[in-house]
Enzyme design. Structure first.
Site, PDB file in Angstrom:
ATOM      1  N   ASP A 333       0.852  -1.197   0.000  1.00 52.92           N
ATOM      2  CA  ASP A 333       0.000   0.000   0.000  1.00 52.92           C
ATOM      3  C   ASP A 333       0.889   1.250   0.000  1.00 52.92           C
ATOM      4  O   ASP A 333       2.062   1.212  -0.392  1.00 52.92           O
ATOM      5  CB  ASP A 333      -0.950  -0.048   1.209  1.00 52.92           C
ATOM      6  CG  ASP A 333      -2.254   0.701   0.984  1.00 52.92           C
ATOM      7  OD1 ASP A 333      -2.229   1.940   1.104  1.00 52.92           O
ATOM      8  OD2 ASP A 333      -3.290   0.076   0.673  1.00 52.92           O
ATOM      9  N   ASP A 334       0.352   2.345   0.432  1.00 51.09           N
ATOM     10  CA  ASP A 334       1.013   3.653   0.437  1.00 51.09           C
ATOM     11  C   ASP A 334       2.404   3.580   1.090  1.00 51.09           C
ATOM     12  O   ASP A 334       2.629   2.759   1.979  1.00 51.09           O
ATOM     13  CB  ASP A 334       0.125   4.606   1.257  1.00 51.09           C
ATOM     14  CG  ASP A 334       0.385   6.056   0.933  1.00 51.09           C
ATOM     15  OD1 ASP A 334       1.380   6.342   0.269  1.00 51.09           O
ATOM     16  OD2 ASP A 334      -0.433   6.900   1.354  1.00 51.09           O
ATOM     17  N   ARG A 410      -5.509  16.525   3.708  1.00 46.15           N
ATOM     18  CA  ARG A 410      -4.480  15.480   3.846  1.00 46.15           C
ATOM     19  C   ARG A 410      -3.179  15.943   3.172  1.00 46.15           C
ATOM     20  O   ARG A 410      -2.513  15.179   2.519  1.00 46.15           O
ATOM     21  CB  ARG A 410      -4.951  14.168   3.232  1.00 46.15           C
ATOM     22  CG  ARG A 410      -4.386  12.950   3.956  1.00 46.15           C
ATOM     23  CD  ARG A 410      -4.657  11.654   3.220  1.00 46.15           C
ATOM     24  NE  ARG A 410      -4.242  10.518   4.022  1.00 46.15           N
ATOM     25  CZ  ARG A 410      -3.778   9.399   3.520  1.00 46.15           C
ATOM     26  NH1 ARG A 410      -3.686   9.222   2.226  1.00 46.15           N
ATOM     27  NH2 ARG A 410      -3.427   8.413   4.294  1.00 46.15           N
ATOM     28  N   LYS A 443      -4.154  -0.892  -6.663  1.00 46.80           N
ATOM     29  CA  LYS A 443      -5.162  -0.238  -5.819  1.00 46.80           C
ATOM     30  C   LYS A 443      -5.105   1.246  -6.145  1.00 46.80           C
ATOM     31  O   LYS A 443      -4.135   1.928  -5.808  1.00 46.80           O
ATOM     32  CB  LYS A 443      -4.846  -0.476  -4.340  1.00 46.80           C
ATOM     33  CG  LYS A 443      -5.805   0.231  -3.390  1.00 46.80           C
ATOM     34  CD  LYS A 443      -5.486  -0.131  -1.951  1.00 46.80           C
ATOM     35  CE  LYS A 443      -6.351   0.654  -0.979  1.00 46.80           C
ATOM     36  NZ  LYS A 443      -5.985   0.385   0.413  1.00 46.80           N
ATOM     37  N   ASP A 445      -6.228   4.792  -5.536  1.00 51.84           N
ATOM     38  CA  ASP A 445      -6.834   5.518  -4.428  1.00 51.84           C
ATOM     39  C   ASP A 445      -7.148   6.960  -4.837  1.00 51.84           C
ATOM     40  O   ASP A 445      -6.627   7.469  -5.845  1.00 51.84           O
ATOM     41  CB  ASP A 445      -5.847   5.505  -3.249  1.00 51.84           C
ATOM     42  CG  ASP A 445      -6.536   5.511  -1.894  1.00 51.84           C
ATOM     43  OD1 ASP A 445      -7.733   5.817  -1.849  1.00 51.84           O
ATOM     44  OD2 ASP A 445      -5.856   5.238  -0.892  1.00 51.84           O
ATOM     45  N   MET A 446      -7.955   7.633  -4.061  1.00 51.92           N
ATOM     46  CA  MET A 446      -8.346   9.019  -4.359  1.00 51.92           C
ATOM     47  C   MET A 446      -8.848   9.627  -3.056  1.00 51.92           C
ATOM     48  O   MET A 446      -9.994   9.427  -2.690  1.00 51.92           O
ATOM     49  CB  MET A 446      -9.481   8.971  -5.396  1.00 51.92           C
ATOM     50  CG  MET A 446      -9.751  10.217  -6.170  1.00 51.92           C
ATOM     51  SD  MET A 446     -10.870  11.309  -5.304  1.00 51.92           S
ATOM     52  CE  MET A 446     -11.222  12.487  -6.557  1.00 51.92           C
ATOM     53  N   ASN A 447      -7.948  10.317  -2.351  1.00 49.82           N
ATOM     54  CA  ASN A 447      -8.257  10.650  -0.965  1.00 49.82           C
ATOM     55  C   ASN A 447      -8.711  12.069  -0.676  1.00 49.82           C
ATOM     56  O   ASN A 447      -8.704  12.486   0.484  1.00 49.82           O
ATOM     57  CB  ASN A 447      -7.050  10.317  -0.091  1.00 49.82           C
ATOM     58  CG  ASN A 447      -6.918   8.821   0.099  1.00 49.82           C
ATOM     59  OD1 ASN A 447      -7.851   8.179   0.557  1.00 49.82           O
ATOM     60  ND2 ASN A 447      -5.797   8.265  -0.288  1.00 49.82           N
ATOM     61  N   ASP A 515     -12.401   2.275   5.116  1.00 46.69           N
ATOM     62  CA  ASP A 515     -11.231   2.251   5.987  1.00 46.69           C
ATOM     63  C   ASP A 515     -11.609   1.739   7.370  1.00 46.69           C
ATOM     64  O   ASP A 515     -10.743   1.486   8.201  1.00 46.69           O
ATOM     65  CB  ASP A 515     -10.626   3.655   6.116  1.00 46.69           C
ATOM     66  CG  ASP A 515      -9.749   3.989   4.919  1.00 46.69           C
ATOM     67  OD1 ASP A 515      -9.392   3.064   4.168  1.00 46.69           O
ATOM     68  OD2 ASP A 515      -9.432   5.175   4.734  1.00 46.69           O
TER      69      ASP A 515
HETATM   70  C1  DGJ Z   1      -6.917   5.474   1.968  1.00 47.72           C
HETATM   71  C2  DGJ Z   1      -7.286   4.034   1.754  1.00 47.72           C
HETATM   72  O1  DGJ Z   1      -8.644   3.853   1.964  1.00 47.72           O
HETATM   73  C3  DGJ Z   1      -6.441   3.172   2.701  1.00 47.72           C
HETATM   74  O2  DGJ Z   1      -6.799   1.839   2.566  1.00 47.72           O
HETATM   75  C4  DGJ Z   1      -4.993   3.385   2.404  1.00 47.72           C
HETATM   76  O3  DGJ Z   1      -4.701   2.935   1.110  1.00 47.72           O
HETATM   77  C5  DGJ Z   1      -4.642   4.851   2.551  1.00 47.72           C
HETATM   78  N1  DGJ Z   1      -5.497   5.680   1.765  1.00 47.72           N
HETATM   79  C6  DGJ Z   1      -3.206   5.090   2.148  1.00 47.72           C
HETATM   80  O4  DGJ Z   1      -2.885   6.423   2.144  1.00 47.72           O
END
Ligand code: DGJ
Length: 702
Positions: A333-334, A410, A443, A445-447, A515
């Site tokens: 992951d990250d 973030r 994976k 992602d888009m936070n 999460d």
């Molecule tokens: C948000 C994701 O939902 C998590 O599972 C993880 O990948 C984090 N980002 C990593 O920054």
């Protein structure tokens, strides 16, 4: 299922499309009878031409309800007057598409309405294409929804929908509608945790889990969206949905055709369970990308174990342990890329951190492969940290307004993916990453959501097109990567389940559900998820206790049973698991592999809701009826009651079923009417039951 009928007809003067019927199957003679009856059913004061129940309503004439289409022509004219021009039916192996083309009577704009149906399904995919035929300058599109669903006249509809927040996705809400509008939407640039673009409507709140009429609709769009459920003062109910018109303008230049995303509708008379099963079947057969795999693999993900602290050593160790348990995909992951030691830096600089992986990722990938697993990697390509080489080189590549601050969330900003150069850069960077490494799972992602959605370079043109073009370019990149790297499976993540919709599901194999990995909270999230989306796409990890979020400690078995009810993943720090826990986990994973086809591809029945009482239960029946899997979870024992009786669904009364653990056999009638007794003891007890259909003479089948 194919248990519904949908009818509409062209209005008398060919300038409207009148909705006639949507409901249980009827014969064509009955449809004709309805179409000859006075249409519309009510002729309100506002609609002298009877245009109140239209399939798609451009703004203009005496239309005052939510319009489906609103444009401005180059000379300032702001209403559309259209007339029917042509229609056709395109047939394919799996179904057919009806299209009807209208053209504006004075301006070179055509509007084509599409209806696609599939053999064996009740879903109707509806969408719209607009084309500027040229000769009169651009047409400015201010609102162009994808479809308008008209519901049959009933006293009062109940609306069921999914709302939430980060770590609390897919909560179920319901409201009985009164005259007025209920608007569900995202203005965030992405689908959002707050509301999911899925709704269900049942008359007089009469539908139950397995009975009653339900109309449902869902959008295939991963950007800002809007669904308006409007009850007119005359009692008519319609739901219009599509790309959100908020802050939106789209300049449709001469010769350009714009196709809008589908708004898919579905009718079932088998209650909420009926619509869920139909949504699941439709997604499996017609939405999800075609993959050779019949089942989703068991996955390990590093995030909760080490967060940004990934390195070659700890990932090797985790990979050994994960493989020993039976994991099939290992995902870093990250934290694997340059300067990414925390959430303050690194996004945008997609090169491997030499401190953490001195030999690059390839030695780890080779080890993961040698252990019999596929290698997966986390990326967040639409984002950038100001603390990155990318941002220092291209500060104009993010959404911003010149005289305004750039709000960080973030510590990150959103890349303007609507720009051709940014789209190209993202694609090339990822294409290189996938070409240089043997990566088989991504994976994505888009936070963070969009703020200050400006595009100064485009200021005198059409900067508001970002709401559409960001998502179109996102889709383009994923599609292009999929075609160049067909071995890669994708997972959509957005701070957990913030980007789950039919649009993204047509290009990813699965989604990161939330999460929130607390098993008890997950039951509620997963229940809401199951209303709209297939268990196959719902990634669920077993993680450590106490849970990082809720501080709750629950037994490993309970955590496994919750995660096994979708696509199973492991997210705990395996380096800290005891030999006993690892052994137990190995057993659960082996068991899951035996039954996952039924869980991921079968028919889902919600037996007991986690919202109602201390016991929750879900059942899955293989599509050929040969196997049944039941999960039952009890979170707290009360009043000394230990026995739970579960009346199973979807079984044949005269068939016999054997419990593969106890060996006991039962008739379908017994399981359906008497029910299966399960003993749950104490707090957080759970069971998985597996039944196979047997015949008296031939023994076990399936
Ligand atoms: C948000 C994701 O939902 C998590 O599972 C993880 O990948 C984090 N980002 C990593 O920054």
């Amino acid at each position: 299922m194919e248990e519904s009928t949908y009818c509409f007809r062209l209005g008398e003067d060919s300038s409207s499309l009148q909705h006639i019927y949507w409901g249980p199957s009827i014969a064509s003679a009955q449809a004709l009878e309805m179409s000859h009856a006075s249409v519309p059913l009510r002729i309100p004061f506002e609609s002298p031409k009877g245009i109140s129940r239209e399939e798609y309503a451009p703004w203009g004439e005496m239309r005052f309800t939510e319009p489906d289409l609103k444009v401005t022509f180059a000379d300032g004219t702001r209403v559309v007057e259209w007339v029917f021009e042509a229609y056709g039916i395109d047939r394919s192996n799996s179904g057919q598409t009806l299209w009807l083309q209208f053209r504006d009577q004075a301006y070179p704009l055509t509007v084509t309405l599409y209806y696609r149906i599939y053999d064996g399904h009740d879903v109707i995919e509806r969408w719209v294409a607009l084309e500027n035929k040229g000769g009169n300058g651009p047409v400015i599109i201010e609102q162009s929804l994808s479809a308008d669903w008209r519901l049959p006249p009933r006293d009062r509809y109940r609306l069921t929908y999914l709302y939430g927040q980060h770590v609390k996705e897919m909560q179920i809400a319901e409201v009985v509608l009164s005259p007025g509008k209920m608007v569900l939407e995202s203005r965030r640039g992405a689908t959002s945790h707050q509301f999911n673009p899925w709704i269900a409507l049942d008359p007089d709140a009469s539908a139950k889990e397995e009975s009653g009429e339900v109309w449902s609709a869902a959008l295939a769009w991963s950007g800002s969206w809007k669904i308006v459920v409007e009850t007119t003062s005359y009692g008519d109910v319609h739901c219009a949905g599509g790309v959100n018109d908020f802050d939106f303008h789209y300049h449709l230049d001469e010769g350009v055709r714009l196709e809008l995303p589908a708004f898919v509708g579905l009718y079932s008379n088998q209650g909420f369970g009926g619509i869920s099963r139909e949504w699941h079947a439709y997604q499996r057969e017609h939405v999800l990308p075609e993959t050779p795999e019949a089942v989703r693999p068991v996955l390990y993900n590093s995030w909760e174990a080490v967060a940004f602290g990934v390195n070659e050593r700890n990932q090797m160790e985790l990979a050994e342990k994960a493989a020993g348990l039976g994991a099939e995909v290992f995902v870093v992951d990250d934290g694997w890329f340059n300067t990414r030691n925390h959430e303050h830096a690194g996004l945008g600089d997609w090169t491997v951190d030499p401190q953490k992986f001195p030999h690059g990722l390839n030695p780890l990938i080779a080890r993961v492969n040698a252990l019999g697993m596929r290698f997966g990697l986390w990326i967040e390509p639409e984002m950038v940290n100001p603390e990155s080489d990318l941002y220092r080189a291209h500060p104009d590549w993010v959404y911003h307004f010149r005289q305004r601050s750039r709000t960080e969330w973030r510590n990150q900003l959103v890349l303007n993916l609507a720009r051709a150069d940014v789209r190209e850069w993202v694609f090339t960077t990822l294409h290189r990453l996938l070409s240089e490494h043997h990566i088989e799972f991504v994976k994505w992602d888009m936070n963070r959501h969009f703020s200050e959605p400006g595009w100064p370079d485009e200021a005198d043109r059409n900067p508001e097109r970002i709401w559409l073009d960001h998502v179109r370019n996102l889709y383009w990149i994923i599609d292009e990567l999929r075609s160049r790297h067909p071995q890669v499976a994708f997972e959509s993540s957005a701070g957990g389940g913030g980007r789950v919709d039919l649009g993204i599901l047509s290009r990813v194999e699965q989604v990161w559900t939330s999460d929130n990995t607390d098993a008890l909270d997950r039951l509620r999230i997963q229940e809401g998820f199951s209303y709209a989306y297939a268990p196959r796409v719902m990634m669920c990890w077993v993680t450590d206790c106490p849970n990082f979020l809720t501080k709750r400690t629950v037994p490993l078995g309970y955590r496994f049973h919750v995660a096994m009810s979708g696509s199973l993943g492991i997210g705990g720090d395996l380096a800290r698991w005891t030999p006993g826990e690892l052994e137990e986990a190995r057993g659960f994973i082996a068991r899951y592999k035996q039954v996952r086809s039924t869980i991921q591809n079968g028919l889902l029945y919600r037996l007991r809701s986690p919202r109602k009482g201390a016991v929750a239960a879900v059942q899955y029946v293989a599509r050929d009826g040969s196997e049944v899997v039941v999960f039952v979870w009890g979170h707290s024992q009360q009043f000394g009651e230990t026995k739970v009786s579960l009346a199973l669904k979807g079984l044949k009364g005269n068939a016999h079923y054997a419990d593969t653990i106890s060996g006991a056999t039962y008739s379908g009638a017994y399981l359906t009417y008497h029910g299966l007794a399960v003993n749950l003891v104490g707090d957080f007890d759970s069971r998985m039951l597996h039944l196979v259909r047997i015949t008296e003479r031939k023994g076990v089948i399936g």
